[in-house]
Design a protein around this motif. Structure first.
Motif, short mmCIF file in Angstrom:
data_model
loop_
_atom_site.label_atom_id
_atom_site.label_comp_id
_atom_site.label_asym_id
_atom_site.label_seq_id
_atom_site.Cartn_x
_atom_site.Cartn_y
_atom_site.Cartn_z
N ASP A 132 125.92 42.70 107.17
CA ASP A 132 125.10 41.55 107.55
C ASP A 132 125.72 40.86 108.75
OD1 ASP A 132 123.76 39.12 107.78
OD2 ASP A 132 123.51 38.89 105.62
N ALA A 133 125.20 41.15 109.94
CA ALA A 133 125.76 40.58 111.17
C ALA A 133 125.60 39.07 111.22
CB ALA A 133 125.09 41.23 112.39
N ASP A 134 124.51 38.55 110.65
CA ASP A 134 124.31 37.09 110.67
C ASP A 134 125.36 36.39 109.81
OD1 ASP A 134 122.12 37.31 112.33
OD2 ASP A 134 120.66 37.34 110.67
N LEU A 135 125.72 37.01 108.70
CA LEU A 135 126.74 36.43 107.83
C LEU A 135 128.09 36.40 108.55
CD1 LEU A 135 127.26 35.30 104.99
CD2 LEU A 135 127.75 37.64 104.25
N VAL A 136 128.43 37.49 109.24
CA VAL A 136 129.67 37.53 110.01
C VAL A 136 129.65 36.46 111.09
CG1 VAL A 136 131.10 38.92 111.54
CG2 VAL A 136 130.08 39.96 109.51
N SER A 137 128.52 36.31 111.77
CA SER A 137 128.40 35.29 112.82
C SER A 137 128.60 33.89 112.24
CB SER A 137 127.04 35.39 113.52
OG SER A 137 126.92 36.62 114.20
N SER A 138 128.06 33.65 111.07
CA SER A 138 128.24 32.34 110.43
C SER A 138 129.70 32.08 110.11
CB SER A 138 127.39 32.26 109.15
OG SER A 138 126.01 32.34 109.44
N ALA A 139 130.41 33.13 109.65
CA ALA A 139 131.84 32.98 109.36
C ALA A 139 132.62 32.68 110.63
CB ALA A 139 132.37 34.23 108.67
N LEU A 140 132.28 33.38 111.72
CA LEU A 140 132.97 33.16 112.98
C LEU A 140 132.71 31.77 113.54
CD1 LEU A 140 132.30 36.61 114.68
CD2 LEU A 140 134.53 35.72 114.00
N ALA A 141 131.55 31.21 113.24
CA ALA A 141 131.19 29.89 113.76
C ALA A 141 131.77 28.75 112.95
CB ALA A 141 129.66 29.76 113.82
N ASP A 142 132.32 29.05 111.78
CA ASP A 142 132.84 27.98 110.91
C ASP A 142 134.28 27.68 111.30
OD1 ASP A 142 134.13 26.66 108.58
OD2 ASP A 142 132.14 26.94 107.70
N PRO A 143 134.60 26.44 111.72
CA PRO A 143 135.95 26.14 112.17
C PRO A 143 136.99 26.11 111.06
CG PRO A 143 134.61 24.15 112.12
CD PRO A 143 133.68 25.29 111.84
N THR A 144 136.58 26.13 109.80
CA THR A 144 137.56 26.14 108.71
C THR A 144 137.99 27.56 108.35
OG1 THR A 144 135.99 26.25 106.85
CG2 THR A 144 136.45 24.07 107.77
N ILE A 145 137.37 28.57 108.97
CA ILE A 145 137.76 29.97 108.78
C ILE A 145 138.49 30.40 110.04
CG2 ILE A 145 136.95 32.32 108.39
CD1 ILE A 145 134.48 31.08 106.99
N ARG A 146 139.80 30.69 109.92
CA ARG A 146 140.64 30.83 111.11
C ARG A 146 140.81 32.26 111.59
NH1 ARG A 146 140.64 26.84 113.88
NH2 ARG A 146 142.83 26.65 114.46
N ASN A 147 140.63 33.24 110.70
CA ASN A 147 140.74 34.65 111.06
C ASN A 147 139.68 35.41 110.30
OD1 ASN A 147 143.67 34.93 112.48
ND2 ASN A 147 143.81 33.48 110.78
N VAL A 148 138.94 36.27 110.99
CA VAL A 148 137.89 37.06 110.34
C VAL A 148 138.23 38.54 110.49
CG1 VAL A 148 135.45 37.66 110.31
CG2 VAL A 148 136.14 35.29 110.74
N PHE A 149 138.32 39.24 109.36
CA PHE A 149 138.60 40.67 109.32
C PHE A 149 137.33 41.40 108.90
CE2 PHE A 149 142.64 38.63 109.07
CZ PHE A 149 143.57 39.51 109.59
N LEU A 150 137.10 42.53 109.52
CA LEU A 150 135.86 43.27 109.28
C LEU A 150 136.04 44.49 108.39
CD1 LEU A 150 134.30 42.99 112.85
CD2 LEU A 150 134.03 41.47 110.88
N GLY A 151 137.22 44.60 107.74
CA GLY A 151 137.36 45.60 106.69
C GLY A 151 138.23 46.79 106.99
N THR A 152 138.68 46.95 108.24
CA THR A 152 139.51 48.12 108.54
C THR A 152 140.99 47.83 108.35
OG1 THR A 152 139.56 47.51 110.88
CG2 THR A 152 137.83 49.02 110.17
N ARG A 153 141.38 46.55 108.36
CA ARG A 153 142.78 46.18 108.16
C ARG A 153 142.86 45.08 107.12
NH1 ARG A 153 145.86 45.97 114.01
NH2 ARG A 153 144.77 47.69 115.03
N PRO A 154 143.97 44.99 106.38
CA PRO A 154 144.10 43.96 105.35
C PRO A 154 144.21 42.56 105.96
CG PRO A 154 146.16 45.14 105.60
CD PRO A 154 145.14 45.89 106.42
N THR A 155 143.93 41.55 105.17
CA THR A 155 144.00 40.17 105.64
C THR A 155 145.42 39.78 106.04
OG1 THR A 155 144.31 39.38 103.37
CG2 THR A 155 142.06 39.43 104.22
N SER A 156 146.41 40.52 105.57
CA SER A 156 147.81 40.23 105.88
C SER A 156 148.23 40.76 107.25
CB SER A 156 148.72 40.83 104.81
OG SER A 156 148.43 42.21 104.62
N THR A 157 147.32 41.43 107.97
CA THR A 157 147.65 41.96 109.28
C THR A 157 147.98 40.82 110.25
OG1 THR A 157 146.16 43.83 108.95
CG2 THR A 157 146.79 43.33 111.23
N TYR A 158 149.08 40.98 110.99
CA TYR A 158 149.47 39.99 111.99
C TYR A 158 149.63 40.70 113.33
CZ TYR A 158 152.35 36.72 114.64
OH TYR A 158 152.85 35.90 115.62
#
Length: 464
Positions: free
Chosen positions: A416-442
């Motif tokens: 759902d591209a619109d859902l991803v766009s909403s997450a990217l637009a939310d300032p309280t979400i600081r990093n968005v991962f799309l599933g190829t790497r774990p959230t712990s990736t730095y």
């Protein structure tokens, strides 16, 4: 590494502009079994004021020179013997006192080896494109050309450091690269990482007045924040609340990182990255996932994840195969009781009774836990624990972005591209991962909780 006695136990000293400083007061840093491991010098409050005054008297570091020093220091951190400590000694010490699996400080060696250079090279890239790095700007005549210049908000940055992972220490290197002088109060849990990094910087040629290490208690931390111009402070919700009205303090609190799995995404294909998001680095990082929200029935994915988590071995932290954090047996029992209280009303798939893995020497590995809850708005989804701990809930399109907000990291397993766009637009979400790497990736150089330069620097207009 052999056990030490009181006669042979090493002392980790403060590092001030004049060199190594050994005050009269020392604290004993225990290992995960509660046995004394090392002495840590504890500076008096007055030493903080005097040290920061000496740092202010020193000439500001030149960014061009400092960036090369930082890159060299990263390589020395990874490969050199510093203050009598080899890289393997460092890894053992971190594992044995923090309870982090040995693989975590070993990975930190590799991270610092290349990441320090990336941080240094990327510091100027955090500057707005319409702003010049300094006055006068190259190729223009200041007398005739208006413009804007990149300016520090102060001279000295204080860092009240974390002890849950070595990685965050890369971030304050940005301040050095921007011309700040940096004073670190290390965590008692892991004083080794910042001490090694300061030694590496000095060995690489950094002026000792540009970076110091000031171990101490809360009074030293308070004095350091007061004396410095800007401060980065790590801690829990209490720390965030304490400094929320102070614009000179950047408080780094809980991450409350999450994973969203929607219809159409094959969760079986993503189970590896989901598991690593929960468990990487012992599950202690602010970017480790603590909530998994599933569109539809969450039980199948929760049960599959629980089966994987249950297989992780119970080993001492210095074992190369260790994957779980370790703490004293007494603290493990206290955490078990606390978890049982917080999890009341949820369904345990791996509950509090599974948590304690007694290692037989006064320490215990903390096994993963996983609970189901029926409400995606349940406050328990924001509960973080110092071990792999995940809360799983159903999510519905009607819930929208609300349950995903206030996440340091969010993984969206969706088409759902619109859902991803909403997450990217939310300032309280600081990093968005799309599933190829774990959230712990730095990735050094990319913003973690925004770019640190946003907090350290400002733009000043110059008009002839």
């Amino acid at each position: 590494m052999p056990a030490t006695t009181a006669a042979t136990r090493r002392t980790l000293n403060a590092l001030v502009p004049g060199g190594s400083y050994a005050p009269n007061r020392r604290a004993v840093i225990p290992d995960v079994a509660g046995h004394p491991f090392i002495y840590l010098s504890m500076v008096p409050r007055l030493a903080v004021t005097r040290t920061v005054e000496a740092m202010r008297r020193a000439e500001a570091p030149l960014p061009e020179e400092t960036r090369e020093v930082i890159a060299t220091a990263g390589r020395l951190f990874a490969t050199a013997t510093l203050d009598g400590e080899t890289p393997e000694d460092y890894c053992y010490s971190v594992a044995r006192t923090t309870g982090l699996p040995l693989a975590t400080p070993r990975a930190a060696l590799r991270l610092f080896e290349t990441g320090a250079a990336a941080i240094a090279d990327g510091a100027d890239g955090q500057r707005p494109t319409a702003v010049a790095p300094r006055f006068p700007w190259a190729g223009k005549t200041p007398a005739t050309t208006p413009g804007a210049v990149w300016t520090r908000r102060g001279d000295v940055l204080a860092v009240l450091a974390p002890g849950n992972h070595p990685g965050p220490h890369l971030e304050w290197l940005t301040a050095l690269a921007l011309g700040y002088r940096v004073a670190i109060r290390p965590s008692r849990r892991d004083p080794f990482t910042p001490a090694r990094l300061v030694h590496a910087l000095r060995a690489a040629g950094l002026d000792p007045a540009h970076c110091v290490l000031l171990p101490g208690g809360h009074e030293v931390g308070d004095a350091l924040v007061t004396a410095a111009d800007r401060s980065v402070v790590f801690g829990g919700d209490d720390v965030v609340h304490r400094y929320r009205e102070d614009d000179s303090v950047f408080a780094q609190g809980p991450g409350r990182s999450k994973i969203l799995l929607t219809h159409g995404a094959d969760w079986r294909a993503h189970l590896d990255v989901i598991e690593e998001s929960v468990t990487s680095g012992g599950g202690l990082g602010c970017v480790n996932a603590t909530a998994l929200l599933v569109e539809g029935d969450p039980r199948p994915v929760a049960e599959a994840l629980a089966a994987r988590l249950a297989r992780l071995p119970v080993l001492p932290p210095e074992d190369p195969a260790a994957a779980l954090p370790v703490t004293t047996l007494a603290r493990a029992h206290a955490l078990r009781d606390h978890l049982a209280q917080r999890a009341a009303g949820t369904e345990p798939l791996l509950g509090a009774d599974c948590l304690v893995g007694n290692l037989g020497d006064g320490s215990a590995a903390l096994r993963p836990t996983l609970h189901l809850t029926a409400d995606p708005q349940d406050p328990v989804l924001g509960t973080e624990m110092p071990f792999p701990c995940a809360w799983v809930a159903p999510w519905n399109r009607r819930d929208g972005i609300g349950p995903l907000r206030h996440s340091l990291a969010l993984m969206t397993l969706t088409d759902d591209a619109d859902l991803v766009s909403s997450a990217l637009a939310d300032p309280t979400i600081r990093n968005v991962f799309l599933g190829t790497r774990p959230t712990s990736t730095y990735i050094p150089g990319l913003p973690h909780d925004g770019h640190l330069a946003e907090f350290l620097m400002t733009a000043t207009t110059v008009v002839p």
